[in-house]
Design a protein around this motif. Structure first.
Motif, PDB file in Angstrom:
ATOM      1  N   TYR A   5       0.841  -1.180   0.000  1.00 30.85           N
ATOM      2  CA  TYR A   5       0.000   0.000   0.000  1.00 30.85           C
ATOM      3  C   TYR A   5       0.879   1.234   0.000  1.00 30.85           C
ATOM      4  CZ  TYR A   5      -4.247  -2.642   1.052  1.00 30.85           C
ATOM      5  OH  TYR A   5      -5.311  -3.497   0.980  1.00 30.85           O
ATOM      6  N   GLN A  68     -12.284 -10.040   3.305  1.00 30.90           N
ATOM      7  CA  GLN A  68     -12.892  -8.880   2.662  1.00 30.90           C
ATOM      8  C   GLN A  68     -12.829  -7.638   3.545  1.00 30.90           C
ATOM      9  OE1 GLN A  68     -16.818 -10.523   1.667  1.00 30.90           O
ATOM     10  NE2 GLN A  68     -16.227 -10.505  -0.496  1.00 30.90           N
ATOM     11  N   ASP A  71      -7.000  -5.573   5.662  1.00 29.58           N
ATOM     12  CA  ASP A  71      -5.840  -5.234   4.835  1.00 29.58           C
ATOM     13  C   ASP A  71      -4.686  -6.182   5.124  1.00 29.58           C
ATOM     14  OD1 ASP A  71      -7.158  -2.880   3.821  1.00 29.58           O
ATOM     15  OD2 ASP A  71      -6.751  -1.946   5.759  1.00 29.58           O
ATOM     16  N   ASN A  98      -8.720  -8.537  -0.832  1.00 23.59           N
ATOM     17  CA  ASN A  98      -8.651  -7.435  -1.784  1.00 23.59           C
ATOM     18  C   ASN A  98      -7.233  -7.336  -2.330  1.00 23.59           C
ATOM     19  OD1 ASN A  98     -11.398  -6.443  -1.225  1.00 23.59           O
ATOM     20  ND2 ASN A  98     -10.571  -5.933   0.788  1.00 23.59           N
ATOM     21  N   SER A 101      -3.582  -6.903  -0.395  1.00 20.41           N
ATOM     22  CA  SER A 101      -3.672  -7.312   1.000  1.00 20.41           C
ATOM     23  C   SER A 101      -2.551  -8.299   1.321  1.00 20.41           C
ATOM     24  CB  SER A 101      -5.029  -7.950   1.280  1.00 20.41           C
ATOM     25  OG  SER A 101      -6.073  -7.016   1.087  1.00 20.41           O
ATOM     26  N   CYS A 126      -1.913 -10.301  -4.300  1.00 20.24           N
ATOM     27  CA  CYS A 126      -1.721 -10.081  -2.866  1.00 20.24           C
ATOM     28  C   CYS A 126      -0.325 -10.550  -2.466  1.00 20.24           C
ATOM     29  CB  CYS A 126      -2.782 -10.838  -2.068  1.00 20.24           C
ATOM     30  SG  CYS A 126      -4.489 -10.383  -2.476  1.00 20.24           S
TER      31      CYS A 126
END
Length: 306
Positions: A5, A68, A71, A98, A101, A126
């Motif tokens: 992220y 879901q 993170d 997601n 993640s 991911c």
């Protein structure tokens, strides 16, 4: 380098998921809650999550739903088969995560499974980090666990704020290396517990004060973290588990079985680990598999007719 992220990990930005509410997992999850992170939990027995829910955690009905909402998802389950089901199963974490993640598996599991999970996570966009821990229930409670992190170095660095709440993380290499490090750790721990057990049984038979023995030797070459963590517990017959003895059989087996399979001619023979595995298996055979590993002394006592 991994960049899950663009934002740093903070309590206000990062949603945490947790699967595995045993002795270790519950204490670790509680530390994240106390640090201000929002936490969603899942357990096959929802009643195990009541204490965490009382502290503010939310309950998910499945790993898919938990993924879901999260993170970063931590897993601390019992066996590699549990990891496979929770992560790779039809309703597992990877079915709901997601993009970008991260799964952080703190279970003591198999290095090849960790590599498989890493590859499957990358195919989903991911990340996965294998980060088994050492330090028992005391280390989990006090945030002083040793964490062995394998995977992408950038992702591990990004996770630092979470790892610092739980203990001290060391990046040990690519996916699977964290699990290999934990197996090596357990080989050393097993040998230390065996030495502690035999030393105490010998000292008692020789007429020594076993508490005085610990004080005498703990500052010398015989001193160890195993002695500090478990010495007084063994003397006090406190065999409450920080980790189950049956898990030592599993962990040592993952080291010994690699040698037995002969998949890699470069592996070394591990006679000490093989012996420790047999002795911990003796605990399980005696019905003591759910005791802590410090209960190994009971096997040495039985061999000596006590």
């Amino acid at each position: 380098m991994g960049t899950p992220y663009p934002n740093p990990i903070t309590p206000s930005l990062t949603r945490i998921g947790w699967i595995g509410i045993g002795v270790m997992g519950a204490a670790m999850a509680a530390r994240l809650l106390s640090a201000g992170y929002s936490l969603t939990v899942y357990a096959r027995s929802p009643s195990k999550t009541l204490s965490l829910q009382a502290q503010g955690a939310r309950l998910a009905s499945s790993p898919h739903e938990l993924a879901q909402r999260s993170d970063v998802v931590f897993t601390m389950v019992g066996h590699p088969s549990d990891v496979r089901e929770v992560v790779l199963g039809s309703d597992g974490l990877l079915s709901g995560l997601n993009p970008n993640s991260v799964i952080v598996d703190t279970t003591s599991s198999h290095p090849q499974l960790a590599r498989n999970v890493f590859e499957a996570a990358r195919e989903k966009g991911c990340w996965a980090v294998d980060a088994p821990v050492s330090g028992g229930d005391i280390g989990a409670r006090d945030g002083k666990l040793a964490i062995f992190a394998g995977g992408d170095g950038g992702v591990v660095k990004w996770l630092t704020p979470l790892f610092e709440i739980l203990g001290r993380a060391t990046y040990v290499g690519e996916a699977g290396c964290g699990q290999s490090c934990k197996i090596a750790n357990q080989i050393i721990v097993g040998a230390n517990l065996l030495g502690l057990s035999e030393g105490l049984v010998f000292a008692e038979r020789a007429g020594l004060d076993v508490k005085q023995l610990l004080e005498a030797v703990r500052g010398g070459a015989a001193g160890s973290m195993a002695m500090e963590l478990w010495g007084d517990r063994v003397i006090g017959r406190d065999f409450r588990p920080g980790g189950f003895a049956e898990y030592m059989v599993k962990d040592l087996g993952m080291g010994v079985d690699v040698v037995e399979e002969g998949e890699d001619e470069s592996v070394v023979v591990l006679p000490g680990a093989g012996l420790c595995k047999q002795l911990f298996s003796g605990m399980v055979a005696n019905g003591d598999g759910k005791l802590g590993g410090q209960g190994l002394i009971t096997v040495i006592e039985r061999i000596n007719g006590k």
